[in-house]
Enzyme design. Structure first.
Site, PDB file in Angstrom:
ATOM      1  N   CYS A   7       0.860  -1.187   0.000  1.00 25.62           N
ATOM      2  CA  CYS A   7       0.000   0.000   0.000  1.00 25.62           C
ATOM      3  C   CYS A   7       0.894   1.235   0.000  1.00 25.62           C
ATOM      4  O   CYS A   7       2.067   1.149  -0.399  1.00 25.62           O
ATOM      5  CB  CYS A   7      -0.984  -0.022   1.181  1.00 25.62           C
ATOM      6  N   ASN A  10       2.312   1.452   4.382  1.00 25.85           N
ATOM      7  CA  ASN A  10       2.625   0.184   5.072  1.00 25.85           C
ATOM      8  C   ASN A  10       2.329   0.263   6.575  1.00 25.85           C
ATOM      9  O   ASN A  10       2.986  -0.389   7.383  1.00 25.85           O
ATOM     10  CB  ASN A  10       4.086  -0.259   4.824  1.00 25.85           C
ATOM     11  N   CYS A  12      -1.348   0.748   7.444  1.00 23.69           N
ATOM     12  CA  CYS A  12      -2.781   0.452   7.597  1.00 23.69           C
ATOM     13  C   CYS A  12      -3.198  -0.754   6.754  1.00 23.69           C
ATOM     14  O   CYS A  12      -3.386  -1.855   7.275  1.00 23.69           O
ATOM     15  CB  CYS A  12      -3.641   1.664   7.219  1.00 23.69           C
ATOM     16  N   ARG A  13      -3.339  -0.564   5.444  1.00 22.93           N
ATOM     17  CA  ARG A  13      -3.948  -1.620   4.624  1.00 22.93           C
ATOM     18  C   ARG A  13      -3.049  -2.827   4.393  1.00 22.93           C
ATOM     19  O   ARG A  13      -3.488  -3.968   4.552  1.00 22.93           O
ATOM     20  CB  ARG A  13      -4.387  -1.039   3.269  1.00 22.93           C
ATOM     21  N   SER A  14      -1.788  -2.594   3.993  1.00 24.31           N
ATOM     22  CA  SER A  14      -0.972  -3.782   3.656  1.00 24.31           C
ATOM     23  C   SER A  14      -0.564  -4.608   4.870  1.00 24.31           C
ATOM     24  O   SER A  14      -0.540  -5.839   4.776  1.00 24.31           O
ATOM     25  CB  SER A  14       0.224  -3.418   2.766  1.00 24.31           C
ATOM     26  N   ASP A 119      -8.335   4.018   1.630  1.00 22.63           N
ATOM     27  CA  ASP A 119      -7.308   4.139   2.660  1.00 22.63           C
ATOM     28  C   ASP A 119      -7.927   4.597   3.976  1.00 22.63           C
ATOM     29  O   ASP A 119      -8.354   5.757   4.099  1.00 22.63           O
ATOM     30  CB  ASP A 119      -6.247   5.140   2.197  1.00 22.63           C
TER      31      ASP A 119
END
Ligand code: 4NP
Length: 144
Positions: A7, A10, A12-14, A119
């Site tokens: 993401c 690095n 939150c999402r990934s 995000d």
């Protein structure tokens, strides 16, 4: 199979996708994550992302952010990006001759009708991100 989730930050999402895939994969896949940006290198995931993940049983607190590196194209069998901007940013670094697939994380879950994981660092909606990531991960593991 070695899979890298990518993401922007690095944090939150990934890392969430990394933890979910690790949990769902049951040891079948090796998972890591990275960000296209370098602002948070060495830091743990964002607090609200850790809490939202832990509320569903995923461990994120021990993860540390790192930046996507051109060597990752050779290290991984599959690169999974959270949105189309991440995809463009990763593709811009692809070495000549490299053919590692770079796919949108949600592309396996066509029924969702979504391309991007919004995000949550900006939307504040960590449950939405988790819902999409869980659905994408289930579809991905059926496909690979
Ligand atoms: P992520 O969210 O890409 O899901 O980790 C972000 C977190 C922080 C920033 C960008 C995206 N940032 O620019 O600080």
């Amino acid at each position: 199979m070695k899979v890298l989730c990518v993401c922007l930050g690095n944090i939150c999402r990934s890392p969430t996708a990394e933890a979910v895939l690790r949990e769902f994969g049951g040891g079948q896949i090796e998972v890591d994550s990275a960000g296209t940006g370098g602002w948070h290198v060495g830091k743990p995931p964002y607090g609200p992302a850790i809490q939202a993940g832990e509320a569903r049983g995923y461990e994120l607190a021990h993860l540390r952010a790192r930046q996507f590196d051109v060597a990752d194209f050779a290290r991984f069998d599959l690169i999974l990006v959270m949105d189309r901007q991440n995809q463009a940013d990763v593709e811009a670094l692809r070495p000549v001759g490299n053919e590692t697939p770079v796919r949108l994380f949600l592309s396996y879950a066509a029924d969702l009708g979504r391309n991007d994981v919004p995000d949550p660092y900006y939307t504040g909606d960590f449950d939405e991100a988790l819902d999409l990531i869980e659905a994408g991960a289930r579809a991905l593991l059926r496909a690979i």
